[in-house]
Design a protein around this motif. Structure first.
Motif, mmCIF file in Angstrom:
data_model
loop_
_atom_site.group_PDB
_atom_site.id
_atom_site.type_symbol
_atom_site.label_atom_id
_atom_site.label_comp_id
_atom_site.label_asym_id
_atom_site.label_seq_id
_atom_site.Cartn_x
_atom_site.Cartn_y
_atom_site.Cartn_z
ATOM 1 N N GLY A 93 7.381 -0.415 -12.170
ATOM 2 C CA GLY A 93 6.901 -0.873 -11.114
ATOM 3 C C GLY A 93 7.461 -0.128 -9.756
ATOM 4 N N LYS A 94 8.416 1.060 -10.267
ATOM 5 C CA LYS A 94 9.125 1.844 -9.169
ATOM 6 C C LYS A 94 7.906 2.641 -8.337
ATOM 7 C CE LYS A 94 13.445 3.327 -11.394
ATOM 8 N NZ LYS A 94 14.338 4.472 -11.472
ATOM 9 N N THR A 95 8.183 2.698 -7.110
ATOM 10 C CA THR A 95 7.169 3.589 -6.203
ATOM 11 C C THR A 95 7.147 4.984 -6.880
ATOM 12 O OG1 THR A 95 8.777 4.433 -4.815
ATOM 13 C CG2 THR A 95 7.948 2.317 -4.108
ATOM 14 N N PHE A 96 6.011 5.719 -6.523
ATOM 15 C CA PHE A 96 5.703 7.039 -7.246
ATOM 16 C C PHE A 96 6.850 8.063 -6.666
ATOM 17 C CE2 PHE A 96 3.347 11.249 -7.310
ATOM 18 C CZ PHE A 96 3.494 11.144 -8.667
ATOM 19 N N ALA A 97 7.329 7.825 -5.459
ATOM 20 C CA ALA A 97 8.176 8.901 -4.822
ATOM 21 C C ALA A 97 9.697 8.668 -5.641
ATOM 22 C CB ALA A 97 8.438 8.765 -3.384
ATOM 23 N N ASP A 98 9.890 7.193 -5.832
ATOM 24 C CA ASP A 98 11.226 7.095 -6.378
ATOM 25 C C ASP A 98 11.297 7.413 -8.009
ATOM 26 O OD1 ASP A 98 13.851 6.060 -6.301
ATOM 27 O OD2 ASP A 98 13.300 4.053 -7.123
ATOM 28 N N ALA A 99 10.045 7.400 -8.663
ATOM 29 C CA ALA A 99 9.894 7.543 -10.059
ATOM 30 C C ALA A 99 10.018 8.893 -10.291
ATOM 31 C CB ALA A 99 8.457 7.076 -10.578
ATOM 32 N N GLU A 309 8.242 -3.775 3.104
ATOM 33 C CA GLU A 309 7.338 -4.434 2.080
ATOM 34 C C GLU A 309 7.243 -4.009 0.890
ATOM 35 O OE1 GLU A 309 3.551 -4.345 4.063
ATOM 36 O OE2 GLU A 309 4.401 -4.922 5.931
ATOM 37 N N PRO A 310 7.615 -4.677 -0.240
ATOM 38 C CA PRO A 310 7.593 -4.455 -1.553
ATOM 39 C C PRO A 310 6.025 -4.524 -1.955
ATOM 40 C CG PRO A 310 8.409 -6.693 -1.407
ATOM 41 C CD PRO A 310 8.377 -6.230 0.101
ATOM 42 N N GLY A 311 5.720 -3.727 -2.777
ATOM 43 C CA GLY A 311 4.388 -3.653 -3.138
ATOM 44 C C GLY A 311 4.024 -2.564 -4.497
ATOM 45 N N PRO A 312 3.036 -2.589 -4.822
ATOM 46 C CA PRO A 312 2.682 -1.923 -6.099
ATOM 47 C C PRO A 312 2.938 -0.390 -6.126
ATOM 48 C CG PRO A 312 0.809 -2.181 -4.960
ATOM 49 C CD PRO A 312 1.784 -3.130 -4.276
ATOM 50 N N TRP A 313 3.395 0.446 -7.025
ATOM 51 C CA TRP A 313 3.730 1.606 -6.850
ATOM 52 C C TRP A 313 2.856 2.588 -6.243
ATOM 53 C CZ3 TRP A 313 1.576 5.876 -9.613
ATOM 54 C CH2 TRP A 313 0.281 5.573 -10.275
ATOM 55 N N ASP A 314 1.478 2.564 -6.406
ATOM 56 C CA ASP A 314 0.567 3.511 -6.180
ATOM 57 C C ASP A 314 0.110 2.997 -4.666
ATOM 58 O OD1 ASP A 314 -0.776 1.318 -6.800
ATOM 59 O OD2 ASP A 314 -2.295 2.300 -8.191
ATOM 60 N N GLN A 315 0.590 2.363 -3.903
ATOM 61 C CA GLN A 315 0.478 2.188 -2.393
ATOM 62 C C GLN A 315 1.296 2.722 -1.574
ATOM 63 O OE1 GLN A 315 -1.464 -2.143 -2.027
ATOM 64 N NE2 GLN A 315 -0.059 -2.113 -0.475
ATOM 65 N N GLU A 316 0.817 3.362 -0.697
ATOM 66 C CA GLU A 316 1.845 4.333 0.203
ATOM 67 C C GLU A 316 2.605 3.445 0.991
ATOM 68 O OE1 GLU A 316 1.747 8.301 1.923
ATOM 69 O OE2 GLU A 316 1.257 7.657 0.073
ATOM 70 N N SER A 317 2.117 2.188 1.482
ATOM 71 C CA SER A 317 3.074 1.425 2.343
ATOM 72 C C SER A 317 4.256 0.791 1.441
ATOM 73 C CB SER A 317 2.144 0.359 2.890
ATOM 74 O OG SER A 317 1.690 -0.414 1.909
ATOM 75 N N ALA A 319 7.476 -0.270 0.130
ATOM 76 C CA ALA A 319 8.798 0.152 0.202
ATOM 77 C C ALA A 319 9.844 0.441 -0.936
ATOM 78 C CB ALA A 319 9.724 -0.569 1.422
ATOM 79 N N TYR A 320 9.362 -0.758 -1.874
ATOM 80 C CA TYR A 320 9.872 -0.789 -3.297
ATOM 81 C C TYR A 320 9.062 -1.418 -4.157
ATOM 82 C CZ TYR A 320 12.184 -5.178 -1.956
ATOM 83 O OH TYR A 320 12.165 -6.432 -1.246
ATOM 84 N N GLY A 321 9.431 -1.572 -5.432
ATOM 85 C CA GLY A 321 8.269 -2.311 -6.370
ATOM 86 C C GLY A 321 8.867 -3.355 -6.850
ATOM 87 N N PRO A 322 8.343 -4.314 -7.863
ATOM 88 C CA PRO A 322 8.743 -5.560 -8.419
ATOM 89 C C PRO A 322 9.920 -5.481 -9.121
ATOM 90 C CG PRO A 322 7.051 -4.691 -9.544
ATOM 91 C CD PRO A 322 7.074 -3.594 -8.539
ATOM 92 N N GLN A 323 10.512 -6.434 -9.363
ATOM 93 C CA GLN A 323 11.736 -6.568 -10.568
ATOM 94 C C GLN A 323 11.325 -6.154 -11.682
ATOM 95 O OE1 GLN A 323 13.313 -6.979 -7.163
ATOM 96 N NE2 GLN A 323 14.586 -6.760 -8.698
#
Ligand code: NAD
Length: 497
Positions: A93-99, A309-317, A319-323
């Motif tokens: 669930g990590k954002t792409f940039a974080d992954a 705003e947390p959200g899915p990994w492939d959404q630009e907006s 900020a971070y993903g789920p637990q």
């Protein structure tokens, strides 16, 4: 039916014979990505036997050859880094940039392993007595094993097996059962880089499989990263079974904010380090200690966190993903409720977080507590979520006293424009990794990852020179020669053979 993720034993990806499986899910949707069979005792024995058999030949492979395997591996990892990061994002669930950062920080360790010949150099002293010289070599141990946590499924396996294998050992990896697909992908690329069969094995599972490794008579060393209770269990059981153990554990990392710090830098760095990766980093800042009037910035920090705003990994907006799991989310919500009951002031509450289009995700919104005290459970325990505690002290001495009284010692940081304050902090603080105007001071691989106190059990730390010590023995030779040896034929080339 989802696909079953294979084990990797003796150079082959094989389907386990086990019927005990765990579904690996996308934490934003609960979609099952793969089924993970837990290795049987016989499969674990085969994995260790394969590593043991291969060790005899692998330790004889010249050190520069082993380094060349790492050179090819780092090249392949770099070529495929975005693919690896995409897969990693899906299962964590990590954002792409974080992954991408997770993969990159692992690649850096492989780069360092390319330098293994220099890292393994011994020492020499000539003439320790009349015509007697002494010198030392570092030699590999044998079969080593690594047990890794969910939160860095690329970086942490890469802290372990590349260095161990470059040193001439063979390896059995037991990745986290929450996100095992990325380690399998790293393994495929290691094979593509030319890793000989049997040098690396991957077995999947949980406690039972870990315990089988900890007690296996043919395993010489165990590297572990995970939570404190499991690290303690691994350290105790592994050492009881006469293994060398390094166990990197949980944390509660504090950032001291001095009133002379740059306010905007403080806000940006604090918010990012508290909530990045949904707070699921062992070096996340989870407590900010404001000295004097720096505490006036707390409302602005709350406002900056509220915008995340947390959200899915492939959404630009996002900020971070789920637990990582619904259970991890429930645990964090339990802490938020406890903090309120214990009397802390919950200035921002992320308990009821929802994300449009993802009703089943393990979401927790950014959460900020002020007015906390050190006897509250939210202060004493590692929450491992996007939850920031704000404490206030009258002086830098008090802030240092508070941090040194906390049992964890993984990382800490100070934000200040005063060299004197920074120097005092770095000297007096009882924590192994210190940032000065850096919120998450994870050392690069030419240093080691030096957590202290309850955040680490063992003596040689992960990666850097200490990892080479961990994965090797030192042999010291004391030599005397009575005669000159006869010369061989002339070597007409510059190459050594
Ligand atoms: P965890 O302790 O639940 O699991 C870690 C590994 O241990 C996994 O491979 C798991 O299968 C295994 N395991 C779990 N329970 C076990 C048991 N009872 N007996 C034997 N093995 C068991 O940790 P996690 O939730 O995957 O990871 C998060 C934790 O890791 C946090 O506490 C975090 O701070 C810590 N961490 C520390 C560092 C560090 O370098 N200090 C780095 C990353 C994560």
């Amino acid at each position: 039916m989802a696909e079953r993720l294979p084990l990797f034993i003796g150079g082959e990806f094989i389907d386990s014979e086990s019927n005990e499986t765990l579904p690996v899910t996308d934490p934003a949707t609960q979609e099952v990505l793969v089924d993970l069979p837990f290795a049987t005792p016989q499969e674990i024995d085969r994995a260790v036997a394969s590593a043991q058999e291969t060790f005899a030949a692998w330790r004889e492979v010249p050190t520069p050859e082993r380094a060349r395997l790492m050179l090819r591996y780092q090249d392949l990892l770099k070529k495929h880094q975005d693919d690896i990061a995409r897969g990693l994002s899906r299962e964590t669930g990590k954002t792409f940039a974080d992954a991408q950062g997770d993969v990159w920080r692992g690649i850096e360790v492989v780069e360092h392993a390319c330098n293994i010949a220099s890292l393994m150099m011994g020492e020499t002293v000539e003439n320790v007595a009349g015509r007697i010289d002494s010198y030392s070599y570092t030699q590999p141990l044998g079969v080593c094993a690594g047990i890794t946590p969910f939160n860095f499924p690329a970086m942490i396996p890469l802290w372990m097996f590349p260095i161990a294998i470059a040193c001439g050992n063979t390896f059995v990896l037991k990745p986290s059962e929450q996100d095992p697909m990325t380690p399998n992908r790293l393994t495929e690329l290691f094979v593509d880089a030319g890793a000989p069969d049997g040098v690396l094995q991957v077995i999947h599972g949980g406690k039972e499989q870990v315990d089988a490794l900890l007690t296996h008579p043919d395993i010489r060393a165990i590297s572990f990263v995970g939570s404190v209770p499991v690290a303690q269990h691994v350290y105790r059981t592994g050492t009881q079974h006469l293994k060398r153990v390094q166990a990197m554990a949980g944390a509660k990392n504090h950032m001291v904010v001095m009133p002379d710090a740059n306010k905007d830098q403080v806000i940006n760095n604090l918010v990012g380090s508290a909530c990045g990766a949904a707070g699921q980093r062992c070096m996340a800042i989870s407590v900010a200690v404001f000295v004097g009037e720096a505490a006036e910035w707390i409302p602005e920090i709350r406002d900056a966190m509220a915008k995340l705003e947390p959200g899915p990994w492939d959404q630009e907006s996002s900020a971070y993903g789920p637990q990582i799991t619904p259970q991890a989310r429930e645990r964090i919500l339990g802490f938020i409720a406890a903090g309120k009951e214990e009397g802390a002031d919950c200035m921002l509450d992320g308990s009821d977080c929802t994300v449009d289009g993802y009703p089943d995700g393990n979401w927790v919104g950014p959460t900020l507590f002020s007015n906390i005290s050190t006897d509250m459970s939210i202060y004493k325990e590692e929450i491992f979520g996007p939850v920031l505690l704000c404490a206030e002290t009258g002086s830098l001495d008090d802030a240092i006293g508070m941090i040194n009284a906390n049992p964890y010692g993984n990382g800490t940081s100070i934000f200040t424009s005063s060299g004197g304050a920074a120097r005092k902090f770095q000297h007096e603080i009882d924590v192994g990794q210190v940032g000065i105007n850096i919120p998450i001071p994870v050392p690069l691989p030419f240093f080691s990852f030096t957590g202290w106190r309850r955040s680490f059990f063992g003596d040689q730390h992960a990666y850097g020179k200490q990892a080479v010590k961990f994965y090797t023995e030192t042999k010291t030779v004391t030599a005397r020669w009575f005669d000159e040896a006869p010369a061989g034929g002339p070597n007409m080339t510059i190459r050594l053979s």
